[in-house]
Write a protein that holds these residues in place. Structure first.
Motif, PDB file in Angstrom:
ATOM      1  N   MET A   1       0.839  -1.207   0.000  1.00 15.39           N
ATOM      2  CA  MET A   1       0.000   0.000   0.000  1.00 15.39           C
ATOM      3  C   MET A   1       0.876   1.261   0.000  1.00 15.39           C
ATOM      4  O   MET A   1       0.673   2.178  -0.790  1.00 15.39           O
ATOM      5  CB  MET A   1      -0.905  -0.031   1.241  1.00 15.39           C
ATOM      6  CG  MET A   1      -1.968   1.036   1.302  1.00 15.39           C
ATOM      7  SD  MET A   1      -3.131   0.970  -0.050  1.00 15.39           S
ATOM      8  CE  MET A   1      -4.227  -0.345   0.433  1.00 15.39           C
TER       9      MET A   1
ATOM     10  N   GLY B   1       2.669   1.720  -3.251  1.00 14.39           N
ATOM     11  CA  GLY B   1       1.812   1.748  -4.445  1.00 14.39           C
ATOM     12  C   GLY B   1       1.966   0.499  -5.283  1.00 14.39           C
ATOM     13  O   GLY B   1       1.807   0.536  -6.502  1.00 14.39           O
TER      14      GLY B   1
ATOM     15  N   ARG C   1      -2.711   5.409  -5.087  1.00 17.71           N
ATOM     16  CA  ARG C   1      -3.437   5.337  -3.807  1.00 17.71           C
ATOM     17  C   ARG C   1      -4.638   6.290  -3.756  1.00 17.71           C
ATOM     18  O   ARG C   1      -5.572   6.091  -2.993  1.00 17.71           O
ATOM     19  CB  ARG C   1      -2.497   5.676  -2.644  1.00 17.71           C
ATOM     20  CG  ARG C   1      -1.583   4.558  -2.214  1.00 17.71           C
ATOM     21  CD  ARG C   1      -0.669   5.003  -1.081  1.00 17.71           C
ATOM     22  NE  ARG C   1       0.191   6.095  -1.496  1.00 17.71           N
ATOM     23  CZ  ARG C   1       1.349   5.935  -2.120  1.00 17.71           C
ATOM     24  NH1 ARG C   1       1.790   4.737  -2.374  1.00 17.71           N
ATOM     25  NH2 ARG C   1       2.073   6.975  -2.502  1.00 17.71           N
TER      26      ARG C   1
END
Lengths: 332, 81
Positions: free
Chosen positions: A210, A213, A322
């Motif tokens: 996360m 990315g 994101r």
């Protein structure tokens, strides 16, 4: 204040990440239940890749909701490693979860993904012969040589690298767009099943991915709930051990598994061992002094600063991955 | 050296996120000032390889060689020789 400084200086990041796993598992199970109930859905659909993240997410869902309320989908394509399917099926069977295999190759073929990809590889690597070469996308060494994120296509014959060629920017962008159709096709299939069953789609992205990315927007990032997205990959491994996930899945090098040659995340995305990457990310998140990160990772201060700049560049580049679509707000 | 530097500066003005109203010093960081991201870097690499008929060896793909006007100019001068 002095006590806090001493605590910070002596912090063992790996111990911190590997600690209190039982409690973490309990909280994640509670989260899954709350979200499913909150969305007024009856269960969970999950793409099972044969990797550790989906194995952990699947196990947590089954423990919390019961095996009857969890549906596994194996979503292979021509270039997937055969072990992805066998390991995925194995974990579904061992948990007693109903599952189905839906190959996404026809979707990809209908969009000429394989042909277009081959054309790019051919013009980048003149000696490329799809009959004899497997391919992967790689980046140069970062941790030891501090090299930039410049992508190369690697040709592999009989398990050995026989050449690598730098990709042009336009070819790289086209290739990423083609490759990402794989994860986006999986998302379409997962929602087809989830909506039919009135289930949510459960994501399997972890915090390391996360933050960096390292997922496809509206692909594997296109889900209803993300129970693991605040757990570093190191924590996912600790959860896997705690949940008694099959050792073969735990030992398998993590990979997006979208190239004919199995390319590990360590080779492509992280460019350093995962325990080092997670300690660097944790150090940055908690604004830890370089000396403390030095003690934890064994890296020199100079290498840490370089790595932190490298991570910041990745974070900047992937900001839009994101981001949710910005909405223009009317001042009414 | 100056013609190369000016050429790269012109390229950056046309192809990067550089604010043309603000001057760019020779050693200003292109990434830290938001002028260039990793895709922009790949495009710049293609441009200099084609324009100067050079290939950049892998061990020269360092942030030092690509993060400033001066670094890029020095790299091209070195490789053209």
């Amino acid at each position: 204040m002095q006590v806090m400084d001493i605590q910070l200086n002596n912090i063992q990041i790996m111990d911190k990440l590997n600690g209190d796993i039982e409690n973490l598992a309990m909280k994640l199970r509670g989260f899954i239940k709350d979200q499913v109930v909150g969305f007024k859905k009856k269960g969970v659909v999950i793409g099972v890749s044969g990797g550790v993240d989906s194995a952990v997410a699947l196990t947590l869902c089954v423990q919390e909701l019961g095996k009857e309320k969890v549906y596994g989908l194996l979503l292979p394509e021509i270039e997937s490693a055969p072990s992805s399917k066998t390991l995925g099926a194995e974990i579904c069977k061992s948990l007693g979860v109903a599952y189905e295999e839906v190959t996404i190759s026809p979707i990809l073929e209908s969009l000429d993904i394989y042909e277009k990809k081959d054309r790019i590889i051919k013009r980048t690597c003149p000696e490329y012969d799809p009959g004899i070469h497997k391919t992967s996308l790689i980046l140069p060494d970062f941790l030891n040589q501090g090299l930039l994120n410049v992508p190369y296509i690697q040709l592999i014959k009989d398990g050995e690298s026989v050449g690598k060629y730098r990709l042009k920017a336009s070819d790289y962008l086209e290739l990423i767009g083609l490759q990402n159709v794989k994860q986006r096709s999986r998302m379409i299939v997962q929602y087809m099943y989830a909506e039919k069953m009135n289930y949510v789609v459960c994501g399997t992205t972890n915090k390391t991915e996360m933050v960096l990315g390292q997922f496809v927007k509206y692909g594997d990032g296109g889900v209803d709930i993300e129970p693991l997205a605040d757990c570093y990959k190191t924590q996912v491994y600790a959860l896997a051990k705690y949940l008694n996930v099959n050792e073969e899945i735990i030992r398998r090098p993590p990979s997006a598994d979208t190239w004919s040659h199995y390319t590990s995340d360590e080779d492509f995305y992280w460019r350093m061992p995962i325990h080092v990457m997670d300690q660097l990310l944790y150090g940055q998140e908690h604004q830890m002094p370089v000396e403390v990160i030095e003690k934890n990772t064994g890296l020199s201060g100079e290498t840490i600063l370089k790595a932190q700049r490298h991570i910041s560049r990745i974070k900047d580049t992937t900001e839009y991955v994101r981001a949710t679509a910005p909405i223009y707000s009317l001042d009414l | 050296m100056e013609p190369i530097k000016n050429d790269i500066l012109d390229y950056l003005k046309d192809n990067s996120f550089m604010d043309t109203n603000i001057g760019l010093e020779d050693n200003d960081s292109l990434t830290q000032n938001g002028i260039m991201d990793s895709i922009g870097l790949l495009e710049l690499m293609d441009y200099i390889c084609e324009k100067y008929a050079i290939e950049v060896p892998e061990d020269m793909l360092t942030p030092e060689n690509f993060d400033s006007l001066q670094g890029i100019t020095n790299l091209i001068v070195k490789l053209v020789k």
